[in-house]
Design a protein around this motif. Sequence first.
Motif, PDB file in Angstrom:
ATOM      1  N   UNK A 199      49.173  65.498 -65.334  1.00 12.93           N
ATOM      2  CA  UNK A 199      49.979  65.071 -66.476  1.00 12.93           C
ATOM      3  C   UNK A 199      49.999  66.159 -67.532  1.00 12.93           C
ATOM      4  N   UNK A 211      50.794  54.865 -51.410  1.00 13.39           N
ATOM      5  CA  UNK A 211      49.706  54.919 -52.380  1.00 13.39           C
ATOM      6  C   UNK A 211      50.100  55.880 -53.492  1.00 13.39           C
ATOM      7  N   UNK A 212      50.287  55.364 -54.701  1.00 15.54           N
ATOM      8  CA  UNK A 212      50.677  56.272 -55.777  1.00 15.54           C
ATOM      9  C   UNK A 212      49.513  57.205 -56.098  1.00 15.54           C
ATOM     10  N   UNK A 231      47.998  59.957 -58.974  1.00 15.56           N
ATOM     11  CA  UNK A 231      48.206  60.463 -60.322  1.00 15.56           C
ATOM     12  C   UNK A 231      48.605  61.920 -60.248  1.00 15.56           C
ATOM     13  N   UNK A 232      49.651  62.226 -60.934  1.00 19.69           N
ATOM     14  CA  UNK A 232      50.109  63.598 -60.984  1.00 19.69           C
ATOM     15  C   UNK A 232      49.311  64.346 -62.044  1.00 19.69           C
TER      16      UNK A 232
END
Lengths: 258, 258
Positions: free
Chosen positions: B18, B12-13, B15-16
């Motif tokens: 950003x 499951x990616x 979100x970093x």
Amino acid sequence: MNPPSTGQAPQTPRNRQRTRADRARQVAEVLRRQIASGSFTSGMLPDERTLIADFAVSRNTVREALGVLRGEGVVERRQGVGTVIVRRPFEHTLERLTGLAETLGTHGEVVNQVRVAGLVRPPGDVARKLDVPVGGRVVHIERLRLLDGVPLSLDLTYLAADIGEPLLTADLAGRDLFGLIEQSIGARLGSASVTMHAVGGDPHTCALLDIPAGSALFTVERLTRLPDGRPVDLEFLRIRGDRLAFRAELVRAGGGAR
Amino acid sequence: MNPPSTGQAPQTPRNRQRTRADRARQVAEVLRRQIASGSFTSGMLPDERTLIADFAVSRNTVREALGVLRGEGVVERRQGVGTVIVRRPFEHTLERLTGLAETLGTHGEVVNQVRVAGLVRPPGDVARKLDVPVGGRVVHIERLRLLDGVPLSLDLTYLAADIGEPLLTADLAGRDLFGLIEQSIGARLGSASVTMHAVGGDPHTCALLDIPAGSALFTVERLTRLPDGRPVDLEFLRIRGDRLAFRAELVRAGGGAR
């Protein structure tokens, strides 16, 4: 340098006094392509004597040509060994629409570092290209793609939400988007409009790609459509010029020659 | 930066976090393509407020994105005016095999400065590609090509002698080689194999093209054949990345998706 000719009337071209820099550049041009196409299977360039004979130029010209290629990071001189090929780009076909792992999977392992994946409200231009209504959302994915552990490209993708949402739980790290989309929709993608630029990369992009700022990149915009023509996948690819080349077969047809 | 994922299993990616640099780069990516495709017919970018709203990012992010584009020489800030588009590349199709003047003749006047034109003994690799016997000669032409007086590309050409010799007295300054060859042989050319690289140009090439050393270039090798398949025209093109882009339509067909 001569002033530009006017091109008004046929003229007899004369050979100019050619400088060594011209000759060296031309030798480098041919060698660069031989290197890229894998002509030198030993991983080394032929020795100076062979190059002098093959190109019918002086020793100094050969040395200057090798200096050009060294300056580009294409070859290295190794003491007691000779001129070693440092790296050559993989070739990616422009014949048909393929994902990176499809094309390069035989050369090594493609791994994707997922930097962003989620729903966003797209910029106006992106929404227009994907035919998304005002206020609509799209899936936004950014991946750094590595081949055998070395960065190859930084891919920014916008997907129509219905196509992209199922992908958010898929193997974005291990697979091409094309394959994931096709598995998800149970059909092949249709066609794509591609535009390619060559640019010197900005510092941030180059840092992510692990190359010096200003290094040459391909920047590719690719808008991919379903077989019925609906645009679903808009990508902005930043590809390292030292790692990938593109290949195409073109046919001469239609239009008048001038 | 996260370590690269292994790609061994679906994941499951997430979100970093950003950074602004990421966002700015992504805004620049979309704007760069809008500029190149001629979206801003006024020759100027929209004002900051419009960009902030369109991309849903902060003022600082927009400013950083514009800084990226300024750094690439794509736009300039003009006091009391705004952000002006400095130059956008012309688009050259990869759909079919065309000469430069054929494609760009409607945008301006293509003029060729002939630097070399004559018979030479070719390097081994060139002879092999043109099917020339050992000891045979080929016609060698180098031309700096200008569009409206500004350098566009530096083209190094090797032609089979029977095809090339009649061209030595032709209008090399004013016309595409394709047109001249076709007029000379009384038939259309057939097809070409093309390979494209993105590289930082060597100092000598860049000086001729009137750009800073290391600027991004397309380098293209193009081997063109007669309709019967005989290779007659081998070219090494060095094209300014800031002046030309390539466009193609690709179709998804054959092969398996991974």
